[in-house]
Design a protein around this motif. Structure first.
Motif, PDB file in Angstrom:
ATOM      1  N   LEU A 312      34.736  40.698  33.830  1.00  0.00           N
ATOM      2  CA  LEU A 312      36.353  40.492  34.332  1.00  0.00           C
ATOM      3  C   LEU A 312      36.769  42.641  34.308  1.00  0.00           C
ATOM      4  N   THR A 313      35.806  43.310  32.633  1.00  0.00           N
ATOM      5  CA  THR A 313      36.190  44.551  32.811  1.00  0.00           C
ATOM      6  C   THR A 313      35.540  45.585  34.402  1.00  0.00           C
ATOM      7  N   VAL A 314      34.519  44.926  34.489  1.00  0.00           N
ATOM      8  CA  VAL A 314      33.988  45.680  36.007  1.00  0.00           C
ATOM      9  C   VAL A 314      34.422  45.450  37.101  1.00  0.00           C
ATOM     10  N   ALA A 315      35.323  44.208  37.152  1.00  0.00           N
ATOM     11  CA  ALA A 315      36.603  43.257  38.237  1.00  0.00           C
ATOM     12  C   ALA A 315      37.556  44.353  38.816  1.00  0.00           C
ATOM     13  N   ARG A 316      38.020  44.055  37.099  1.00  0.00           N
ATOM     14  CA  ARG A 316      39.261  45.850  37.009  1.00  0.00           C
ATOM     15  C   ARG A 316      39.020  46.714  37.390  1.00  0.00           C
ATOM     16  N   TRP A 317      38.120  47.441  36.987  1.00  0.00           N
ATOM     17  CA  TRP A 317      37.149  48.852  37.230  1.00  0.00           C
ATOM     18  C   TRP A 317      37.506  48.834  39.185  1.00  0.00           C
ATOM     19  N   LEU A 318      36.884  48.272  39.620  1.00  0.00           N
ATOM     20  CA  LEU A 318      36.419  47.690  40.586  1.00  0.00           C
ATOM     21  C   LEU A 318      37.747  47.867  41.678  1.00  0.00           C
ATOM     22  N   GLU A 319      38.844  46.707  41.236  1.00  0.00           N
ATOM     23  CA  GLU A 319      40.112  46.556  42.411  1.00  0.00           C
ATOM     24  C   GLU A 319      40.753  47.492  42.145  1.00  0.00           C
ATOM     25  N   ALA A 320      40.322  48.586  41.338  1.00  0.00           N
ATOM     26  CA  ALA A 320      41.768  50.328  41.197  1.00  0.00           C
ATOM     27  C   ALA A 320      40.867  51.242  42.121  1.00  0.00           C
ATOM     28  N   GLN A 321      39.660  51.161  42.757  1.00  0.00           N
ATOM     29  CA  GLN A 321      39.162  51.619  43.942  1.00  0.00           C
ATOM     30  C   GLN A 321      39.488  51.871  44.992  1.00  0.00           C
ATOM     31  N   PRO A 322      39.786  52.709  45.576  1.00  0.00           N
ATOM     32  CA  PRO A 322      40.243  53.185  47.021  1.00  0.00           C
ATOM     33  C   PRO A 322      39.369  52.566  48.067  1.00  0.00           C
ATOM     34  N   GLU A 323      38.282  52.278  47.886  1.00  0.00           N
ATOM     35  CA  GLU A 323      37.609  52.107  48.826  1.00  0.00           C
ATOM     36  C   GLU A 323      37.011  50.081  48.691  1.00  0.00           C
ATOM     37  N   VAL A 324      37.622  50.105  48.277  1.00  0.00           N
ATOM     38  CA  VAL A 324      37.187  48.870  48.107  1.00  0.00           C
ATOM     39  C   VAL A 324      38.152  47.797  47.929  1.00  0.00           C
ATOM     40  N   ALA A 325      38.477  46.707  49.756  1.00  0.00           N
ATOM     41  CA  ALA A 325      39.023  46.264  49.897  1.00  0.00           C
ATOM     42  C   ALA A 325      39.590  44.861  49.192  1.00  0.00           C
ATOM     43  N   SER A 326      39.403  44.104  48.322  1.00  0.00           N
ATOM     44  CA  SER A 326      38.990  42.982  48.067  1.00  0.00           C
ATOM     45  C   SER A 326      37.854  43.242  47.061  1.00  0.00           C
ATOM     46  N   VAL A 327      38.196  41.875  45.778  1.00  0.00           N
ATOM     47  CA  VAL A 327      37.046  41.603  44.842  1.00  0.00           C
ATOM     48  C   VAL A 327      37.593  40.276  44.557  1.00  0.00           C
ATOM     49  N   ASP A 328      36.072  38.867  44.582  1.00  0.00           N
ATOM     50  CA  ASP A 328      36.076  38.163  44.720  1.00  0.00           C
ATOM     51  C   ASP A 328      36.171  37.223  43.075  1.00  0.00           C
TER      52      ASP A 328
END
Length: 465
Positions: A312-328
């Motif tokens: 959950l911590t990693v997913a939240r971090w990834l979701e905040a990155q502009p290079e990431v379009a989506s987090v499943d």
């Protein structure tokens, strides 16, 4: 000589207690506290009559390790308790578990329905290998549209199949909704619960008939061995449908002898699958691997809780990155499956998920190669964090159009988040994104925990946040 250890004679312990004690046996001669590894092919009979009784199944004793072994029996008992089932069968791998579980139900000429989002290895097993057996699979378009399921039921439909947390898209299904449909149609519901484990959800409690796991993953936890398990809920009434499932309503030894359901009652399915399917096809689990699985189960709740927190911590971090379009990841409020996650997975939604980079395969290559703490490998559910690019590995055999239809885009990266310190995982990801942003394909000096903290990386967030 062994005796089963059942503290205080109770059977209503909590999960953590059961994962340590359920099903275990104590060596009555040597006093070994942990169930030993019984490395033996067969078992001695006391007499001519004893051997006859064993082969007739009259005393429930052991005949040959291909059908049962004290080490595997102890682990089967533990898994039965953890899943709230009536009996379990350990086999050599997760693929073996799926195969024997379904072949215990299906025969040539049968048809079964499946949710559309599955582990790709299961799909190829069904479409190619099962097709050679004369068994047809049909995937529904929308697993939440019960009318879609109903429209596809045929006179020869014999089962319903799905996954608790599909790999790698995490597009959850409403288990109770599909279980109700299956029950109304007189069909057993088989579900693969590998990515969730009984710590996050017990599918049998929600109306599922049979649960399978690749026990090589979270149940074992350490990436050291392969195993699979089939757990029977004992709730499907096979005798009610003799035309659909004649194997359970045909006299075992000819006219006048009992049927499987008459002799074994709620465990008839598991007895048939153990002796006729697994016993004859031979995907036996080594007692050594059963022992390793037993060791892993003792810390299951501790590991899965940490896996889920980290993910959950990693997913939240990834979701905040502009290079990431989506987090499943269903644990995120933005995820389409979040409502189902809240309904069925209050302890968390596991740690295997994908995220898609806007820059496609080129960015995925740079990012994956820049990671240092994440191991590049095809396993999942390991205590170590793992990373893979599905489009060029697990789904490479599909056409580009097929991959796009499944949501396996060129920039999709799959993570299996381990139990390391979450600050270290974030630091490794931040370092990889720094490499990506710099346009370099080579690894630079990795970020540290302190650097991650200085940049405001959020760690230690509660699951409920």
């Amino acid at each position: 000589m062994t005796t089963t250890a059942t503290p205080y004679g109770q059977d209503n312990f909590g999960f953590a207690t059961e994962q340590v004690h359920a099903g275990e046996s104590i060596d009555g001669d040597a006093g070994a506290r942990i169930t030993p590894i019984y490395l033996t092919a067969g078992f001695v009979f006391d007499s001519f009559d004893h051997a006859q009784a064993r082969f007739n199944g009259d005393d429930g004793g052991l005949v040959y390790t291909r059908y049962g072994n004290p080490t595997t029996a102890a682990v089967e008992g533990r898994l039965t308790a953890l899943e709230h089932g009536v009996d379990s069968l350990l086999v050599s791998s997760g693929q073996a578990a799926i195969t024997v579980a379904l072949l215990g139900i299906l025969k040539s000429g049968d048809h079964f329905l499946s949710a559309p989002s599955l582990y790709e290895g299961s799909k190829t097993l069904f479409r190619e290998n099962f097709a050679r057996f004369g068994i047809e699979v049909e995937f529904v378009d929308d697993p939440h549209d019960i009318d879609d399921w109903r429209r596809r039921v045929r006179p020869n439909t014999r089962a319903v199949y799905g996954e608790t947390i599909p790999n790698p898209k995490n597009d959850l299904i409403d288990i109770g909704l599909i279980a109700d449909f299956a029950r109304d149609q007189g069909l057993p519901f088989v579900i693969d619960s590998t990515a969730s484990t009984p710590y996050l959800i017990r599918p049998l409690d929600h109306g599922v008939s049979i649960v399978v796991h690749s026990a090589s993953k979270f149940l074992s936890g350490h990436g050291a061995s392969l195993a699979g398990v089939v757990i029977d809920g004992g709730t499907f009434d096979w005798s009610r449908y003799p035309d659909k499932f004649p194997q359970f309503s045909t006299p075992i030894g000819g006219a006048g002898s009992p049927t499987l359901t008459e002799k074994f009652g709620r465990t008839a399915y598991l007895q048939y699958t153990r002796t006729i399917i697994a016993g004859r096809l031979g995907p036996v689990l080594s007692p050594l691997n059963a022992f390793l699985l037993q060791q892993g189960l003792e810390t299951l709740s501790l590991r899965v809780a940490q896996h889920s927190r980290n993910a959950l911590t990693v997913a939240r971090w990834l979701e905040a990155q502009p290079e990431v379009a989506s987090v499943d990841y269903p644990g995120l409020p933005s995820n389409p499956s979040h409502a189902i996650a809240q309904k069925y997975y209050p302890r968390g939604t596991g740690s295997v998920f994908g995220f898609t980079l806007r820059g496609g395969i080129g960015h995925a290559r740079i990012l994956i190669d820049a990671l240092e703490l994440f191991s590049r490998m095809s396993h999942l559910g390991d205590v170590r964090s793992l990373v893979l690019h599905p489009g060029t590995t697990s789904h490479a055999h599909l056409t580009e159009a097929e991959r796009v239809r499944l949501g396996i885009f060129p920039g999709l990266v799959r993570l299996s988040v381990g139990i390391e310190d979450e600050a270290d995982l974030i630091a490794d990801l931040e370092h990889a994104f720094d490499v990506l942003r710099s346009g370099l394909g080579s690894v630079v000096v990795p970020a540290t925990r302190e650097a991650a903290a200085e940049r405001g990386v959020a760690v230690g967030l509660p699951l409920s946040a």
